[in-house]
Scaffold this motif. Structure first.
Motif, PDB file in Angstrom:
ATOM      1  N   ALA A 193       9.646  -7.257 -24.055  1.00 48.93           N
ATOM      2  CA  ALA A 193       8.737  -6.646 -25.015  1.00 48.93           C
ATOM      3  C   ALA A 193       8.513  -5.206 -24.571  1.00 48.93           C
ATOM      4  O   ALA A 193       8.684  -4.882 -23.397  1.00 48.93           O
ATOM      5  CB  ALA A 193       7.411  -7.399 -25.085  1.00 48.93           C
ATOM      6  N   TYR A 194       8.143  -4.346 -25.515  1.00 50.42           N
ATOM      7  CA  TYR A 194       7.991  -2.942 -25.174  1.00 50.42           C
ATOM      8  C   TYR A 194       6.976  -2.292 -26.107  1.00 50.42           C
ATOM      9  O   TYR A 194       6.691  -2.784 -27.206  1.00 50.42           O
ATOM     10  CB  TYR A 194       9.331  -2.203 -25.257  1.00 50.42           C
ATOM     11  CG  TYR A 194      10.067  -2.389 -26.567  1.00 50.42           C
ATOM     12  CD1 TYR A 194       9.881  -1.508 -27.630  1.00 50.42           C
ATOM     13  CD2 TYR A 194      10.931  -3.468 -26.748  1.00 50.42           C
ATOM     14  CE1 TYR A 194      10.534  -1.695 -28.834  1.00 50.42           C
ATOM     15  CE2 TYR A 194      11.592  -3.663 -27.952  1.00 50.42           C
ATOM     16  CZ  TYR A 194      11.394  -2.771 -28.989  1.00 50.42           C
ATOM     17  OH  TYR A 194      12.041  -2.971 -30.191  1.00 50.42           O
ATOM     18  N   SER A 195       6.431  -1.184 -25.640  1.00 46.56           N
ATOM     19  CA  SER A 195       5.459  -0.443 -26.437  1.00 46.56           C
ATOM     20  C   SER A 195       6.151   0.620 -27.279  1.00 46.56           C
ATOM     21  O   SER A 195       7.318   0.937 -27.073  1.00 46.56           O
ATOM     22  CB  SER A 195       4.451   0.239 -25.499  1.00 46.56           C
ATOM     23  OG  SER A 195       5.064   1.324 -24.813  1.00 46.56           O
ATOM     24  N   CYS A 196       5.417   1.181 -28.208  1.00 43.17           N
ATOM     25  CA  CYS A 196       5.866   2.401 -28.860  1.00 43.17           C
ATOM     26  C   CYS A 196       5.827   3.539 -27.837  1.00 43.17           C
ATOM     27  O   CYS A 196       5.132   3.443 -26.819  1.00 43.17           O
ATOM     28  CB  CYS A 196       4.940   2.748 -30.026  1.00 43.17           C
ATOM     29  SG  CYS A 196       5.181   1.719 -31.492  1.00 43.17           S
ATOM     30  N   PRO A 197       6.564   4.631 -28.065  1.00 41.68           N
ATOM     31  CA  PRO A 197       6.421   5.794 -27.191  1.00 41.68           C
ATOM     32  C   PRO A 197       4.953   6.224 -27.156  1.00 41.68           C
ATOM     33  O   PRO A 197       4.318   6.397 -28.197  1.00 41.68           O
ATOM     34  CB  PRO A 197       7.297   6.846 -27.874  1.00 41.68           C
ATOM     35  CG  PRO A 197       8.328   6.049 -28.614  1.00 41.68           C
ATOM     36  CD  PRO A 197       7.598   4.836 -29.100  1.00 41.68           C
ATOM     37  N   THR A 198       4.429   6.365 -25.942  1.00 39.38           N
ATOM     38  CA  THR A 198       2.991   6.555 -25.774  1.00 39.38           C
ATOM     39  C   THR A 198       2.699   7.565 -24.675  1.00 39.38           C
ATOM     40  O   THR A 198       3.361   7.582 -23.641  1.00 39.38           O
ATOM     41  CB  THR A 198       2.320   5.211 -25.394  1.00 39.38           C
ATOM     42  OG1 THR A 198       2.586   4.237 -26.412  1.00 39.38           O
ATOM     43  CG2 THR A 198       0.816   5.366 -25.237  1.00 39.38           C
ATOM     44  N   LEU A 199       1.696   8.383 -24.896  1.00 38.33           N
ATOM     45  CA  LEU A 199       1.117   9.218 -23.841  1.00 38.33           C
ATOM     46  C   LEU A 199      -0.062   8.425 -23.276  1.00 38.33           C
ATOM     47  O   LEU A 199      -1.156   8.426 -23.848  1.00 38.33           O
ATOM     48  CB  LEU A 199       0.666  10.563 -24.409  1.00 38.33           C
ATOM     49  CG  LEU A 199       1.771  11.531 -24.819  1.00 38.33           C
ATOM     50  CD1 LEU A 199       1.206  12.672 -25.666  1.00 38.33           C
ATOM     51  CD2 LEU A 199       2.450  12.098 -23.573  1.00 38.33           C
ATOM     52  N   PHE A 200       0.170   7.717 -22.192  1.00 35.57           N
ATOM     53  CA  PHE A 200      -0.843   6.798 -21.689  1.00 35.57           C
ATOM     54  C   PHE A 200      -2.111   7.496 -21.232  1.00 35.57           C
ATOM     55  O   PHE A 200      -3.197   6.914 -21.287  1.00 35.57           O
ATOM     56  CB  PHE A 200      -0.255   5.944 -20.561  1.00 35.57           C
ATOM     57  CG  PHE A 200       0.523   4.761 -21.063  1.00 35.57           C
ATOM     58  CD1 PHE A 200      -0.097   3.542 -21.276  1.00 35.57           C
ATOM     59  CD2 PHE A 200       1.872   4.878 -21.353  1.00 35.57           C
ATOM     60  CE1 PHE A 200       0.606   2.458 -21.754  1.00 35.57           C
ATOM     61  CE2 PHE A 200       2.589   3.795 -21.831  1.00 35.57           C
ATOM     62  CZ  PHE A 200       1.958   2.577 -22.040  1.00 35.57           C
ATOM     63  N   ASP A 201      -2.013   8.743 -20.783  1.00 35.12           N
ATOM     64  CA  ASP A 201      -3.233   9.420 -20.348  1.00 35.12           C
ATOM     65  C   ASP A 201      -4.074   9.893 -21.524  1.00 35.12           C
ATOM     66  O   ASP A 201      -5.174  10.416 -21.340  1.00 35.12           O
ATOM     67  CB  ASP A 201      -2.933  10.557 -19.374  1.00 35.12           C
ATOM     68  CG  ASP A 201      -1.991  11.611 -19.937  1.00 35.12           C
ATOM     69  OD1 ASP A 201      -1.753  11.581 -21.161  1.00 35.12           O
ATOM     70  OD2 ASP A 201      -1.506  12.446 -19.166  1.00 35.12           O
ATOM     71  N   LYS A 202      -3.561   9.692 -22.752  1.00 33.87           N
ATOM     72  CA  LYS A 202      -4.329  10.013 -23.953  1.00 33.87           C
ATOM     73  C   LYS A 202      -4.729   8.753 -24.718  1.00 33.87           C
ATOM     74  O   LYS A 202      -5.453   8.830 -25.714  1.00 33.87           O
ATOM     75  CB  LYS A 202      -3.514  10.914 -24.883  1.00 33.87           C
ATOM     76  CG  LYS A 202      -3.090  12.249 -24.276  1.00 33.87           C
ATOM     77  CD  LYS A 202      -4.266  13.139 -23.975  1.00 33.87           C
ATOM     78  CE  LYS A 202      -3.809  14.501 -23.460  1.00 33.87           C
ATOM     79  NZ  LYS A 202      -4.960  15.360 -23.100  1.00 33.87           N
ATOM     80  N   ALA A 203      -4.249   7.592 -24.284  1.00 32.03           N
ATOM     81  CA  ALA A 203      -4.517   6.341 -25.010  1.00 32.03           C
ATOM     82  C   ALA A 203      -6.003   6.004 -24.945  1.00 32.03           C
ATOM     83  O   ALA A 203      -6.618   6.050 -23.878  1.00 32.03           O
ATOM     84  CB  ALA A 203      -3.695   5.207 -24.411  1.00 32.03           C
TER      85      ALA A 203
END
Length: 213
Positions: free
Chosen positions: A172-182
């Motif tokens: 399973a995988y996430s959408c492309p994400t900026l995790f420090d902005k999530a």
């Protein structure tokens, strides 16, 4: 009532806050753990090969859950076709320093099982990992978080340059994400319209997210 499935926690790098990840309210993101091979056998049954009696009653087999952040070199669309095309033109690579491998158990000897009942059993095993940490400092660039399950041991994975595709049992995988902005939980899923999705597992596990026949 919301029934999210938290799996792991990570600490985003700039604001030092925790971001949860989940597979949806009822585990709908777990289709990548319910794939069948070309012979119509559920890939989860690979965990029974050489261990739990293959062909016996449903049981739990030993697996490894591997989490990776994959650097995309940009911010492509979220659909599988968009990601595969993007990664054919850009360097998409797992960030080796962020990999975490966690031993766990998953159902095996389950070909022929009711699909939704099996989904619930997989979900139950993943719930047991709730609160485990992916990494203490998420990358600052756009990444995919990939969660992959395999019959290989963590020791074998650490020593190899690629996953053994014959031992893959889920992804399973996430959408492309900026995790420090999530600012909310990040959803992990697997895009398929059919249960015969072993090919998708090979693409998901590939080191550069490239097309696999």
């Amino acid at each position: 009532m919301k029934r999210a499935l938290p799996l792991l926690l990570l600490l985003a790098c700039i604001e030092h806050r925790e971001v949860g990840v989940n597979f949806g309210e009822t585990g709908e993101g777990l289709d990548g753990f319910l794939c069948k091979d070309a012979a119509g056998r559920l890939v989860l049954d690979r965990l029974g090969d050489g261990g739990v009696a293959d062909g016996g009653p449903p049981a739990l087999g030993v697996a490894s859950l591997v989490t990776d952040f994959i650097d995309l070199g940009g911010l492509p669309g979220c659909r599988t076709g968009q990601l595969v095309k993007w990664c054919s033109e850009h360097r998409c690579m797992a960030i080796s320093s962020t990999r975490i491998c966690t031993p766990m158990q998953l159902p095996t000897n389950v070909t022929g099982s009711d699909r939704e009942a099996l989904r619930a059993r997989v979900r139950e095993q993943l719930v047991a990992l709730k609160g485990q940490q992916v990494i203490s400092d998420a990358p600052g660039q756009a990444v995919i978080l990939r969660v992959l399950a395999t019959g290989e041991s963590c020791e074998a994975i650490a020593a190899a340059s690629a996953f053994d595709t014959k031992k893959l049992v889920g992804c399973a995988y996430s959408c492309p994400t900026l995790f420090d902005k999530a600012d909310q939980d990040v959803y992990l899923g697997f895009e398929t319209l059919t249960g015969s999705c072993e090919q998708g597992l090979r693409i998901c596990a590939d080191g550069t997210l490239t097309w696999k026949p």
